[in-house]
Enzyme design. Structure first.
Site, PDB file in Angstrom:
ATOM      1  N   HIS A 103      32.376  -1.933  46.193  1.00 47.14           N
ATOM      2  CA  HIS A 103      33.421  -1.122  45.562  1.00 47.14           C
ATOM      3  C   HIS A 103      34.328  -1.985  44.692  1.00 47.14           C
ATOM      4  O   HIS A 103      34.755  -1.580  43.621  1.00 47.14           O
ATOM      5  CB  HIS A 103      34.273  -0.416  46.621  1.00 47.14           C
ATOM      6  N   HIS A 134      34.522  -1.976  50.375  1.00 46.34           N
ATOM      7  CA  HIS A 134      33.713  -3.170  50.637  1.00 46.34           C
ATOM      8  C   HIS A 134      33.496  -3.882  49.299  1.00 46.34           C
ATOM      9  O   HIS A 134      34.004  -3.459  48.265  1.00 46.34           O
ATOM     10  CB  HIS A 134      32.397  -2.774  51.305  1.00 46.34           C
ATOM     11  N   MET A 160      25.424   0.420  43.113  1.00 42.98           N
ATOM     12  CA  MET A 160      25.579  -1.044  43.040  1.00 42.98           C
ATOM     13  C   MET A 160      24.859  -1.693  44.219  1.00 42.98           C
ATOM     14  O   MET A 160      25.045  -1.285  45.368  1.00 42.98           O
ATOM     15  CB  MET A 160      27.065  -1.421  43.117  1.00 42.98           C
ATOM     16  N   ALA A 216      30.004  27.915  76.780  1.00 41.28           N
ATOM     17  CA  ALA A 216      30.143  27.645  75.339  1.00 41.28           C
ATOM     18  C   ALA A 216      29.012  28.297  74.546  1.00 41.28           C
ATOM     19  O   ALA A 216      28.170  27.617  73.965  1.00 41.28           O
ATOM     20  CB  ALA A 216      30.199  26.144  75.080  1.00 41.28           C
ATOM     21  N   GLN A 218      38.561   7.007  42.979  1.00 37.14           N
ATOM     22  CA  GLN A 218      38.692   7.950  44.107  1.00 37.14           C
ATOM     23  C   GLN A 218      37.859   7.415  45.262  1.00 37.14           C
ATOM     24  O   GLN A 218      36.713   7.012  45.066  1.00 37.14           O
ATOM     25  CB  GLN A 218      38.163   9.306  43.639  1.00 37.14           C
ATOM     26  N   THR A 219      38.424   7.407  46.467  1.00 40.51           N
ATOM     27  CA  THR A 219      37.598   7.002  47.605  1.00 40.51           C
ATOM     28  C   THR A 219      38.076   7.640  48.901  1.00 40.51           C
ATOM     29  O   THR A 219      39.251   7.972  49.041  1.00 40.51           O
ATOM     30  CB  THR A 219      37.559   5.462  47.748  1.00 40.51           C
ATOM     31  N   ARG A 220      37.120   7.827  49.831  1.00 39.87           N
ATOM     32  CA  ARG A 220      37.464   8.295  51.173  1.00 39.87           C
ATOM     33  C   ARG A 220      36.887   7.337  52.200  1.00 39.87           C
ATOM     34  O   ARG A 220      36.804   7.649  53.375  1.00 39.87           O
ATOM     35  CB  ARG A 220      36.920   9.722  51.403  1.00 39.87           C
ATOM     36  N   GLY A 237      30.776   7.662  40.575  1.00 38.10           N
ATOM     37  CA  GLY A 237      29.611   6.851  40.958  1.00 38.10           C
ATOM     38  C   GLY A 237      28.442   7.712  41.392  1.00 38.10           C
ATOM     39  O   GLY A 237      28.322   8.876  40.989  1.00 38.10           O
ATOM     40  N   ARG A 238      27.623   7.141  42.257  1.00 34.52           N
ATOM     41  CA  ARG A 238      26.450   7.860  42.741  1.00 34.52           C
ATOM     42  C   ARG A 238      26.895   8.838  43.823  1.00 34.52           C
ATOM     43  O   ARG A 238      27.733   8.512  44.653  1.00 34.52           O
ATOM     44  CB  ARG A 238      25.491   6.826  43.341  1.00 34.52           C
TER      45      ARG A 238
HETATM   46  S1  PPS Z   1      32.834  30.482  78.153  1.00 36.09           S
HETATM   47  O1  PPS Z   1      32.050  31.522  77.479  1.00 36.09           O
HETATM   48  O2  PPS Z   1      32.303  29.150  77.839  1.00 36.09           O
HETATM   49  O3  PPS Z   1      34.273  30.584  77.853  1.00 36.09           O
HETATM   50  O4  PPS Z   1      32.615  30.726  79.692  1.00 36.09           O
HETATM   51  P1  PPS Z   1      33.038  29.792  80.920  1.00 36.09           P
HETATM   52  O5  PPS Z   1      34.483  29.517  80.852  1.00 36.09           O
HETATM   53  O6  PPS Z   1      32.174  28.601  81.011  1.00 36.09           O
HETATM   54  O7  PPS Z   1      32.718  30.742  82.110  1.00 36.09           O
HETATM   55  C1  PPS Z   1      33.026  30.329  83.428  1.00 36.09           C
HETATM   56  C2  PPS Z   1      32.441  31.194  84.495  1.00 36.09           C
HETATM   57  O8  PPS Z   1      32.866  32.534  84.337  1.00 36.09           O
HETATM   58  C3  PPS Z   1      31.948  33.401  85.040  1.00 36.09           C
HETATM   59  N1  PPS Z   1      31.916  34.661  84.290  1.00 36.09           N
HETATM   60  C4  PPS Z   1      31.214  34.937  83.169  1.00 36.09           C
HETATM   61  N2  PPS Z   1      30.309  34.238  82.446  1.00 36.09           N
HETATM   62  C5  PPS Z   1      29.786  34.788  81.350  1.00 36.09           C
HETATM   63  N3  PPS Z   1      30.097  36.017  80.907  1.00 36.09           N
HETATM   64  C6  PPS Z   1      31.008  36.771  81.600  1.00 36.09           C
HETATM   65  N4  PPS Z   1      31.325  37.984  81.145  1.00 36.09           N
HETATM   66  C7  PPS Z   1      31.593  36.235  82.773  1.00 36.09           C
HETATM   67  N5  PPS Z   1      32.500  36.687  83.660  1.00 36.09           N
HETATM   68  C8  PPS Z   1      32.683  35.721  84.569  1.00 36.09           C
HETATM   69  C9  PPS Z   1      30.641  32.659  85.102  1.00 36.09           C
HETATM   70  O9  PPS Z   1      30.325  32.557  86.459  1.00 36.09           O
HETATM   71  C10 PPS Z   1      30.947  31.272  84.508  1.00 36.09           C
HETATM   72  O10 PPS Z   1      30.571  30.268  85.428  1.00 36.09           O
HETATM   73  P2  PPS Z   1      29.302  29.299  85.338  1.00 36.09           P
HETATM   74  O11 PPS Z   1      29.823  28.033  85.934  1.00 36.09           O
HETATM   75  O12 PPS Z   1      28.867  29.143  83.931  1.00 36.09           O
HETATM   76  O13 PPS Z   1      28.305  29.962  86.194  1.00 36.09           O
END
Ligand code: PPS
Length: 691
Positions: A323, A320, A450, A597, A314-316, A408-409
């Protein structure tokens, strides 16, 4: 002696089994032909068919034509196909028990073929075909039409892998996705409800909405990602699993650093469905078709070649020299033929993609004697569950007709946990396998690590080197190999084959020529967009690779204009950004992303998607919420405080501070140019841009 009624009901079941099998084989045959094939009168068949139709096993349809005797057509329903599979098991079990009794009567000993649980031991004969869940071609055509009217579930890539192995017998004795009772047994003590050894929960996870739209007993169609119906399933069970318990018991820790635990909590649906599956068609693969084999195809191949003993590797990872040595030794030790059986389904995030790996395997196959070695690809979705995974791999290889299996290990090791320690001990997998070897029905060939002994110019198991203080022991770890590839450094011939290294370099040129993603994250108004813009201009000034900026606001205008700021919508927004960035990275460009994010799990998802193709550089723009609010460039914080904007990050919605970003930049009292420069230095330091 069994009592008369029990006996007669068994006879009825055997008759039903014969009728269902016959209808599967020849769904369009006339009633008379079916009656002859089954060996009963037309009248009896008629009565049986009526009863079977009432029970939902057989579908009766009228057909046009002058011949009155051909007025009706009979075909298996989804449920009938599942019932046929169940009865096949029962029928075989009885026949084996009868054979065993006869053997004992004639010889005074048990046959050894017939076990307590016939299903496991039956497989000890690695050359006989094993049961599949597919119906015949003709039945499949009919079922497909019927299934088009059923409620559908679109399978995830992992579920497609699981379904393929369920249907082709790779997961024998499973007959479908686990019921709740089987699931509990598997999670708690690696056993199905009937006591059969099975270490991995094979479950159909779905959303709450989908689950609550179903009735227990309902048939559903299972479709691939293009909408093709692969199978149907009768939903017998629906439950909300305790995922933390599953993580603890199956993977050893409820820790998201484990890829399968992360999948469980952050990708799998909340509800599990269980029930028998009826196979309509195999998932379609366009790549390396000639190298993929079902368990029965491999068994037939071994039969044809006269291979009685087969040791599977089995390998992923690419193969080398270590092996190769290990596999040679295993074949010698077991006096067996060798099957290189690499996984091409899902492996550990960050692994070399399977296209490259298969090209690497093909490049070294001629270093093995063709008459004794073969290679076949296995579409398994690994869980990286170490010891439990080793037992599972053993069962799967046994189903594929192998008699020996190399462990193996650190078999199927998931890497480090969130405290930086290994999830499992290096030989835990061997220990668990040994404990269950008899029951798995395949012999383990275990190996220690090995290493290369320079003075003797050969590989040896580390624990067998008696003179280890007097010789030079060389080893290149996986991490070191990745570093050398990334930096375009030498990879010595004692470590790998030039053909393999060439293939790896072709896919993974030095980092300074690969695409990559810089992913800024931080509060609104933290300075992400400004720094991202400055960085973009600096990178464009340097030239060499195309640069794309995916700023939060730009994306929301062009890609996500319909989305709001709920968790669901934010996740979708970030996944879209991740998808575009991964495509840019794959094609050698630079993607700069600058959304808020806020959720760690989603950032991790994006990281894993991108790291398949190039580096993911997470930059936390660590401006405090107080400072962002003080700046309030867009006036949004004021509105958020007044409650005029709901779910505002940092005020009324959470932000998971990155735990291990590649870089964290402070923006208070630091100018933008300097912040962008810090990112450039980091990129240089990671080898992503030439110094
Ligand atoms: S996310 O959470 O990553 O999807 O948000 P994002 O797409 O980066 O958000 C873009 C801009 O939306 C404005 N905005 C808000 N931000 C946070 N919470 C709420 N409820 C909201 N409503 C509007 C905000 O100005 C983000 O812009 P940036 O560039 O971050 O200032």
């Amino acid at each position: 002696m069994p009592s008369a009624p029990a006996n007669s009901s068994l006879e009825d079941e055997d008759l039903l089994f014969r009728i269902l099998s016959q209808l599967d084989k020849a769904p369009d045959a006339s009633q008379r032909a079916t009656a002859t094939a089954v060996g009963i009168s037309l009248g009896r068949l008629n009565a049986q068919l009526r009863a079977a139709a009432e029970a939902g096993f057989v579908k009766v349809s009228e057909r046009a034509g002058p011949d009155k005797r051909q007025r009706f057509a009979y075909a298996l329903t989804t449920r009938g196909a599942a019932e046929k599979n169940r009865l096949t098991d029962q029928f075989l079990a009885r026949k084996f028990a009868e054979y065993d009794a006869l053997h004992a009567e004639l010889t005074g000993t048990t046959s050894g073929l017939v076990p307590f649980k016939y299903r496991t031991k039956l497989m000890q004969n690695n050359l006989a075909p094993i049961p599949e869940l597919y119906v015949s071609y003709d039945s499949a055509q009919k079922l497909k039409v019927e299934a088009a009217d059923l409620v559908s579930h679109d399978l995830s890539p992992r579920q497609i892998c699981d379904l393929e192995l369920l249907m082709n017998g790779g997961f024998n004795p499973l007959k479908g996705f686990l019921s709740e009772e089987d699931y509990n047994g598997v999670v708690e003590n690696m056993r199905l409800a009937d006591g059969t050894l099975w270490p991995m929960p094979i479950t159909l996870d779905v959303t709450e909405d989908f689950a609550s739209s179903l009735e227990i007993g309902q048939d559903i169609a299972l479709r691939d990602q293009e909408g093709v119906i692969l199978a149907t399933m009768t939903v017998t069970d629906r439950w909300e699993p305790n995922k933390s318990r599953e993580a603890e018991k199956v993977f050893g820790a409820d820790d998201d650093a484990h890829p399968a635990v992360n999948y469980l909590h952050n990708q799998a649906g909340k509800i599990y469905l269980g029930g028998p599956v009826t196979g309509i068609q195999q998932p379609v693969h366009y790549d390396f078709r000639g190298r993929r084999d079902t368990p029965n195809e491999l068994r037939a191949y071994f039969r044809k070649m006269g291979w009685r003993k087969v040791v599977a590797f089995q390998t992923r990872n690419p193969l080398h020299r270590a092996h190769q040595e290990l596999t040679f030794r295993a074949a010698r030790e077991a006096q067996a033929n060798l099957l290189i059986h690499p996984v091409v389904g899902m492996t550990k995030p960050g692994d070399v993609d399977h296209f490259t790996r298969v090209r690497c395997y093909e490049a070294v196959l001629d270093k093995y004697p063709a008459a004794t070695t073969s290679m076949s690809l296995l579409n398994l979705a690994m869980r990286m569950a170490g010891p439990r995974e080793a037992v599972w791999h053993g069962l799967i290889r046994k189903n594929h007709g192998c008699t020996h299996f190399i462990v193996g290990r650190d078999h199927a090791g998931p890497g480090k946990n969130s405290a930086g320690e290994d999830f499992y001990g290096p030989y835990d997998a061997q220990d668990l396998f040994r404990e269950h070897e008899e029951e798995i029905g395949i012999k383990m060939v275990d190996f220690k690590h090995m290493v290369y002994v320079q003075e003797r110019a050969q590989y040896e198991p580390a624990d067998e080197i008696a003179d280890k203080d007097d010789v030079t022991i060389l080893n290149i770890s996986g991490t070191e190999l990745r570093r050398r590839l990334a930096e375009g450094l030498e990879i010595p011939e004692w470590f790998s084959f030039p053909e393999v290294v060439k293939e790896l370099r072709r896919t993974k040129p030095p980092r300074s020529q690969q695409g990559f993603t810089v992913f800024f994250t931080g509060f609104s108004g933290s300075g992400k967009s400004t720094i991202a813009n400055a960085l973009m201009v600096k990178l464009m000034e340097m030239g060499g690779r195309p640069v794309t900026l995916l700023d939060g606001d730009i994306v929301r205008k062009n890609l996500s204009s319909e989305l709001g700021f709920s968790k669901e919508h934010r996740d979708l927004n970030i996944k879209r950004i991740g998808y575009v960035a991964s495509e840019i990275t794959k094609n050698g460009g630079i993607a700069i992303c600058a959304p808020i994010a806020p959720y760690a799990a989603t950032r991790r998802h994006v990281r894993e998607e991108i790291e398949q193709y190039g580096a993911f550089v997470e930059v936390h723009v660590a401006t405090s919420i107080e400072e962002c609010e003080r700046r309030d460039r867009k006036g949004l914080y004021k509105l958020a405080r007044e409650g005029k904007i709901k779910e505002f990050t940092g005020i009324s919605d959470p932000y998971d501070v990155p735990v291990n970003p590649e870089l964290s930049v402070e923006t208070e009292n630091v100018d933008v140019d300097n912040c962008a420069h810090q990112v450039l230095l980091k990129l240089e330091n990671m080898g992503l841009i030439a110094g």
